[in-house]
Design a protein around this motif. Structure first.
Motif, mmCIF file in Angstrom:
data_model
loop_
_atom_site.group_PDB
_atom_site.id
_atom_site.type_symbol
_atom_site.label_atom_id
_atom_site.label_comp_id
_atom_site.label_asym_id
_atom_site.label_seq_id
_atom_site.Cartn_x
_atom_site.Cartn_y
_atom_site.Cartn_z
ATOM 1 N N ALA A 36 4.333 -0.011 3.963
ATOM 2 C CA ALA A 36 3.659 -1.172 3.377
ATOM 3 C C ALA A 36 3.555 -2.348 4.338
ATOM 4 C CB ALA A 36 4.382 -1.611 2.103
ATOM 5 N N LEU A 73 3.423 -6.523 -1.761
ATOM 6 C CA LEU A 73 3.617 -5.292 -1.011
ATOM 7 C C LEU A 73 4.115 -4.181 -1.932
ATOM 8 C CD1 LEU A 73 5.330 -6.605 2.256
ATOM 9 C CD2 LEU A 73 2.932 -5.976 1.918
ATOM 10 N N ASP A 74 3.665 -2.971 -1.653
ATOM 11 C CA ASP A 74 4.061 -1.803 -2.429
ATOM 12 C C ASP A 74 4.796 -0.846 -1.504
ATOM 13 O OD1 ASP A 74 4.349 0.437 -3.961
ATOM 14 O OD2 ASP A 74 2.211 0.786 -4.277
ATOM 15 N N PHE A 75 6.120 -0.756 -1.663
ATOM 16 C CA PHE A 75 6.928 0.068 -0.767
ATOM 17 C C PHE A 75 7.139 1.488 -1.292
ATOM 18 C CE2 PHE A 75 7.959 -3.972 1.258
ATOM 19 C CZ PHE A 75 7.962 -3.600 2.597
#
Length: 272
Positions: free
Chosen positions: A17, A55-57
Motif C-alpha cells: 500500500a 491506505l489499504d494494507f
C-alpha cells in the motif's frame, strides 16, 4: 557493490500500500547494482487502523505471486527473485497468519510490529500526550505479546521500528536504556530458532544506524543468535541496497562472518 552483501531481503513494490513502484522497476535497479538476488516482502497488515491517506494494507496475493513468477522467468539467468511477505503481527491475527503461511509457498516470512494496540507509531497519534520512553516500552512489550502467540515467521523485522518516528527519534534511545526488555525479546527469538534483520532503513530515515541499532545486533550475536538477514526496506528503486557496504562492516564488527537469505523457508548462510 563493493563488499559482502549481494542480496536485499526486504523490499516492497506497488503490491504494498505504501509503494507506487512497479515490481519490474525494482528488479531492474537491483540488476544495475550487481545484486545476485532480492526477496520481495510485500506488506500484509490486516486490522490496520484508518489512515489519513486511506491506505489499504491488505494484499492481492494472487496478483503479487503471478507477477513475481512472471519476472522470475524473464530474469532467471540474471538475478534470483524470491517470494516473501512482511506480516504486520497482532495477537488476534495468529490463526489467520498460521493458515496463510501453512498454505502458501513463501520463501521468506518477516514478522513485524507495525500496529501497537490499535496505533502505528508512524503516525503522531501514538505519541500524543505521552512520554517517549513509555511509548517505546509499549512497542517492545507488544513484540513479546506477539511472540507469545505466533511463531510462523523466519525473522522479526526492524525490532526498534518505533524509534524512526519518535519525537526525538533515537537521540535518547539506546540498547542500554531498554536492555532488560530487549534482552528478553532476543532470548525469546533465539529460543524459537528465529532470526532478526539488519534493516538499513534506519540509515535512510536519518538515524545514523540500522534498525535495530548496532548494540542490539551485537547483543543478539553475544547471546548466540545466528540468523540475520539484510534488507534496505526499499519502497522505491533508489533505496535498494542502501548503505550495504556499511551494513557489512556492522555485521563483521558485531561478530558475524556471514549473513542469511531464505529459500523455501530454509536459511542459507552466505559469507560476508
Amino acid at each position: 557493490m563493493k563488499k559482502g552483501i549481494l542480496w536485499d531481503c526486504h523490499m516492497h513494490s506497488s503490491f504494498s500500500a505504501d509503494s507506487d513502484t512497479p515490481m519490474e522497476n525494482m528488479v531492474l535497479k537491483a540488476l544495475s547494482l550487481g545484486l545476485k538476488g532480492v526477496t520481495f516482502t510485500e506488506h500484509l497488515d490486516p486490522d490496520y487502523p484508518s489512515t489519513p491517506e486511506s491506505l489499504d494494507f491488505s494484499l492481492d496475493l494472487f496478483s503479487y505471486r503471478k507477477e513475481l513468477f512472471r519476472l522470475q522467468e524473464i530474469y532467471k539467468d540474471k538475478i534470483q527473485l524470491r517470494f516473501g511477505i512482511e506480516l504486520g503481527l497482532q495477537p488476534q491475527l495468529e490463526k489467520y497468519f498460521h493458515n496463510l503461511t501453512e498454505n502458501t509457498p513463501f520463501d521468506f516470512v518477516i514478522g513485524s510490529s507495525h500496529v501497537v494496540h490499535g496505533y502505528d507509531p508512524y503516525y503522531p497519534d501514538f505519541f500524543e500526550g505521552r512520554k517517549e520512553f513509555r511509548c517505546y516500552m509499549e512497542y517492545f512489550e507488544s513484540i513479546l505479546e506477539n511472540l507469545s502467540v505466533y511463531h510462523g515467521f523466519d525473522v522479526y523485522g526492524h525490532l526498534d521500528y518505533v524509534v524512526r518516528y519518535g519525537p526525538n527519534k533515537n537521540r535518547e534511545y539506546s540498547y542500554g536504556r531498554y536492555k532488560d526488555i530487549l534482552d528478553e525479546i532476543l532470548k525469546k527469538l533465539i529460543s524459537m530458532n528465529k532470526g532478526i534483520e539488519l534493516n538499513a532503513g534506519g540509515y535512510h530515515y536519518g538515524l545514523g544506524e540500522p534498525n535495530p541499532c548496532i548494540d542490539v545486533i551485537r547483543r543478539y550475536r553475544e547471546l548466540g543468535g545466528e540468523i540475520i538477514t539484510v534488507g534496505a526496506d526499499a519502497h522505491t528503486p533508489d533505496k535498494i541496497a542502501w548503505e550495504f557496504a556499511k551494513a557489512a562492516n556492522v555485521l563483521s564488527d558485531c561478530g558475524f562472518r556471514y549473513y542469511t537469505v531464505f529459500k523455501n523457508r530454509s536459511p542459507e548462510f552466505l559469507p560476508l
